[in-house]
Design an enzyme around this catalytic site. Sequence first.
Site, PDB file in Angstrom:
ATOM      1  N   PRO A   8      38.771  42.954  46.611  1.00 55.74           N
ATOM      2  CA  PRO A   8      39.074  41.360  47.113  1.00 55.74           C
ATOM      3  C   PRO A   8      40.124  40.817  46.258  1.00 55.74           C
ATOM      4  O   PRO A   8      40.640  39.799  46.819  1.00 55.74           O
ATOM      5  CB  PRO A   8      37.467  40.738  46.796  1.00 55.74           C
ATOM      6  CG  PRO A   8      36.647  41.892  46.380  1.00 55.74           C
ATOM      7  CD  PRO A   8      37.328  43.115  46.351  1.00 55.74           C
ATOM      8  N   ASN A  42      39.308  42.637  40.340  1.00 59.00           N
ATOM      9  CA  ASN A  42      38.623  43.945  40.670  1.00 59.00           C
ATOM     10  C   ASN A  42      39.795  45.036  41.019  1.00 59.00           C
ATOM     11  O   ASN A  42      39.109  46.226  40.575  1.00 59.00           O
ATOM     12  CB  ASN A  42      38.032  43.710  42.296  1.00 59.00           C
ATOM     13  CG  ASN A  42      37.385  42.562  42.336  1.00 59.00           C
ATOM     14  OD1 ASN A  42      36.289  42.455  41.450  1.00 59.00           O
ATOM     15  ND2 ASN A  42      37.599  41.282  43.042  1.00 59.00           N
ATOM     16  N   LYS A  81      53.682  41.132  52.682  1.00 58.90           N
ATOM     17  CA  LYS A  81      52.334  40.465  53.147  1.00 58.90           C
ATOM     18  C   LYS A  81      52.259  38.980  52.632  1.00 58.90           C
ATOM     19  O   LYS A  81      52.067  38.092  53.473  1.00 58.90           O
ATOM     20  CB  LYS A  81      51.360  40.912  52.738  1.00 58.90           C
ATOM     21  CG  LYS A  81      50.029  40.306  53.246  1.00 58.90           C
ATOM     22  CD  LYS A  81      48.652  41.099  53.363  1.00 58.90           C
ATOM     23  CE  LYS A  81      47.815  40.146  53.654  1.00 58.90           C
ATOM     24  NZ  LYS A  81      46.274  40.810  53.738  1.00 58.90           N
TER      25      LYS A  81
END
Lengths: 333, 333, 333, 333
Positions: free
Chosen positions: C101, C105, C206
């Site tokens: 996520p 992490n 992105k």
Amino acid sequence: MAAVLMLRGSARLLYKHRKVRAASIAMVCSRAMASKTPVGFIGLGNMGNPMAKNLVKHGYPVVAYDVFPEACKEFQDSGAQVMDSPADVAERADRIITMLPSSPNAVEVYTGANGILKKVKKGSLLIDSSTIDPAVSKEIAKAVEKMGAVFMDAPVSGGVGAARAGNLTFMVGGVEQEFDAAKELLTCMGSNVIYCGEVGTGQAAKICNNMLLAISMIGTAEAMNLGIRLGLDPKLLAKILNMSSGRCWSSDTYNPVPGVMEGVPSANNYQGGFGTTLMAKDLGLAQITATNTKTPVPLGSLAHQIYRMMCAKGYALKDFSAVFQFLREEENL
Amino acid sequence: MAAVLMLRGSARLLYKHRKVRAASIAMVCSRAMASKTPVGFIGLGNMGNPMAKNLVKHGYPVVAYDVFPEACKEFQDSGAQVMDSPADVAERADRIITMLPSSPNAVEVYTGANGILKKVKKGSLLIDSSTIDPAVSKEIAKAVEKMGAVFMDAPVSGGVGAARAGNLTFMVGGVEQEFDAAKELLTCMGSNVIYCGEVGTGQAAKICNNMLLAISMIGTAEAMNLGIRLGLDPKLLAKILNMSSGRCWSSDTYNPVPGVMEGVPSANNYQGGFGTTLMAKDLGLAQITATNTKTPVPLGSLAHQIYRMMCAKGYALKDFSAVFQFLREEENL
Amino acid sequence: MAAVLMLRGSARLLYKHRKVRAASIAMVCSRAMASKTPVGFIGLGNMGNPMAKNLVKHGYPVVAYDVFPEACKEFQDSGAQVMDSPADVAERADRIITMLPSSPNAVEVYTGANGILKKVKKGSLLIDSSTIDPAVSKEIAKAVEKMGAVFMDAPVSGGVGAARAGNLTFMVGGVEQEFDAAKELLTCMGSNVIYCGEVGTGQAAKICNNMLLAISMIGTAEAMNLGIRLGLDPKLLAKILNMSSGRCWSSDTYNPVPGVMEGVPSANNYQGGFGTTLMAKDLGLAQITATNTKTPVPLGSLAHQIYRMMCAKGYALKDFSAVFQFLREEENL
Amino acid sequence: MAAVLMLRGSARLLYKHRKVRAASIAMVCSRAMASKTPVGFIGLGNMGNPMAKNLVKHGYPVVAYDVFPEACKEFQDSGAQVMDSPADVAERADRIITMLPSSPNAVEVYTGANGILKKVKKGSLLIDSSTIDPAVSKEIAKAVEKMGAVFMDAPVSGGVGAARAGNLTFMVGGVEQEFDAAKELLTCMGSNVIYCGEVGTGQAAKICNNMLLAISMIGTAEAMNLGIRLGLDPKLLAKILNMSSGRCWSSDTYNPVPGVMEGVPSANNYQGGFGTTLMAKDLGLAQITATNTKTPVPLGSLAHQIYRMMCAKGYALKDFSAVFQFLREEENL
């Protein structure tokens, strides 16, 4: 005090224009001598009603008009005289104050079919306390001047409470020689009467102040909210800001965070005060004015958008410091 | 004054934690008794250099380090002792102040290969006066704590002039019992030392203040510029704002419009003062902090972008009030 | 097609690096030959679960891990093998895909106490499909390289539906010689696999796309809303925009106004699609990235703030085109 | 094509209004039958001049007027007839097209002392191709209607090149029965003639399109600039955006980054194209329109401010895609 000091320089200017304006000054004098002759008042809304009543309290016979019959009725019951149209007011009074919600209303009241200008007397003093586009004030001023009368814009700061208490601030634009005549009336309704310059500058001063107010209020709300989320105690943060370079009226006099100060709307669920919808209106005027003068106002423009969004999200009638509440809401998944 | 008043409440809190923190307090005491033992200082730039010199003036033997040899040389010539690395400073001093340009530098100086933590003594007091992300302050604090030492963040407000004059303001975050020990040193360099809460809140207070400062400065510039274009005299407009709800530090103490005030950067072609590039840096920290805590800061965010654009347009080294100049330029076809 | 064409130029580059990278290429080859050896997959959430299942469908033995036992259980029931930690996955598989996520992490899974790097084999290919800060991707890449393995970032576009259908788009950053090896796996899960450049450029592509997407979606919502209030029929306005210079993906493929198109979230009360909270996360990454590179992104920054406010106003789980609904609400006094 | 398809539904509406509008339709018919009677053209600037010449090319006798004598002279030399005032044009032609720079000019040309309405014939068709506030279009329409004539707003998209080539797009607002009559003339100057709805909707469509265009252009510039700073090749990034959800006219047809496309202003130092000052003007109209309808347009508003700042920074006459250059400049200390 500051306001008084600021107005000293005027005497010389008055002299400079004396010859040119001799006739007009003569008219002013005749008005000034007859100071308890009737005063017209058009627009008896939340603000106009208590303003007009303060004129009555100061001994002025008021002849009034409002487009809503109930507003007229209520005012008539308090002993004042009510007319059938702005034109009729202008027939009876050579000093008139107007207090209207927006530019189109002001245009209608002055230049409409039954408007003031249909029956205005030469030499009359017409003072508009509405908050409108200064470009519209200038247009009205031109039309008034053509009829041989004098127009001043004199928007107010301070809300309904200040209107009742008679301690509004008036920012006045128009020919400087007429300022004393205007001040005579305006001091019945306000504690500060500031001369700003030629016609439209009263509006300009108000619009600029409120734009900066909106920006610093939202800024205060953002800074307080961020600080709280970063672990700062709100009262402590307010104290730090107020002794530092972040200090502003919104942080030290009207703090938007509940619990930081007493006696402000944030201590009372954002009731009372200056409604978000009114702030959005003033920011809209700032936007239009800036657009027309090609002036970049990036933060003013974004502040406008934020208050516009708040209106749509149910904050229209809350005090404008409720932007803190608007921004602080937490994401709940 | 306000700062002093604000810190009263601490005594009881101190008591409450006494038992838990007995060992740590004992260490503090031993440090406090030996107050003229060497103090470390790392980072001898525009700000750090005069700060360290003020410690020397107050009688503290200073052992210093800077990554640039010239900075060390200059400082050594003034009689202080210079070490080869942060680790070496930590070996010699159990109270260290760091003053570094950005988060990565701070991480390196504390946790790097030759960093403070390589040789830090148990019980040492490490005070970081850099302006960095409070999340990084918290991480450094954890690493420091693991070594049995104490970390506090204590960023400053006030520029090079205040650093020289010794009247900076320190906003301090960290364990409250250590605050007095920190204050002993910080008062040699500043006139206001404010306790803000746990580690990171010093940074938080500074970031929030500077974000609000940037917003109200740009807002003041926009409002003054719009008013001037609408025909208002700048001095008169400033007076009106300052007696009204638009009042803020940027309008009444540091007005960005040339000719309105004396002794401020706008009176001196925006030289001196607080550089635009530094303001952009602080707003970048505000932005990152707000992003990480999911806090909406629309005006703070736009203020950041405006100062970033100013940097690219040649204003990097001018005082941040030069935003007035940036916005006022006229379209010339 | 475009994607394929765009990748031609690579052959020569490959040659150029051949000698330097001989060892590494050899390892790639041995991996390629053994293409049905186990593939590791870490992160079995909404996206990771269907992606891993598509690998299984293509005949790859998958060894998986997720921090939530239920996610592991569900996946195990479908026949795959589940490990106790990322380290254990790395012990079993020399090609690993991670889908996590957020940045912390990813750091934990790679460099944590039981992270991949504890037991990674030399020559392993590690592909991270999480959307994270490209600066973090670069840091992970360095740590991976130190262990003699290869890291690529390969974030996806397309949501849960595309993950299930196996037609995601992957934007891949990393050493170009490894691209074919990565592509072999990624084509099992996606229909477009685009090589973007060195490590971090997949993330960059992105982030840039999604920032522009957010801006043009809000812009479309504003333009449609304004047009409707000015009396235009929404379908007609959409047609005009789509044949004019206002045309964009948000206006012609994913129109945010209910009734204009079928089969899009606006036709289904903004359910499904790409959640507002995910868009806010990506815009936060854009913001941090822009801040760190001192890049002005005024509209991107404001778009971030708008999606952040929407999250706080109850839109977190609605499709991001719901900004039309957010903006269109009417003021009700 | 799309434009044609979009207009089908009209036939039934026409029928519905038939009786009410019988007289008016009759007039239209007589005009249509006499299609080569003189056509008036007022406003012979950069756009108006080639538009009027295209009418001449199609065999219409044109009677023209411009406030600048040189503009008239140049036009007269090309064989057309020039009048002394808009009123005189109206005396000679019952179909008139106006192409003027701003709202006040339009008001003057229609309702001024020598305006069209002084001598307009009953049943005349007056088409205004200026880009102005739709509220002003509506006011002019009312004044025109009082004189028994018909008014339509028909602003164009496409610049001087399209005006010369006769392939402008016209967005037309007004009574639908008159659309065919308007189209007869407009097709001489444009390749797309789109019916948008009642008076003012032509303006509305243009304003909405250009607002979205400005937003997506700035967004494209921001995304491309950020991507380049993050290490992406500009051509590759453009390709990725154009096959993804960030795709828009500004990215795929008019890319603002030099070197990405040929034949666009960014390939020619941002010369030609659609000037920044014109975009700023259209965004100002969007802003005023949004303010008056209380519509939140946060990105449109910020786009306006950015183009306004660009004008002040020397970009006024460059193509509006130069925002890429404006944003990319690097900080140089």
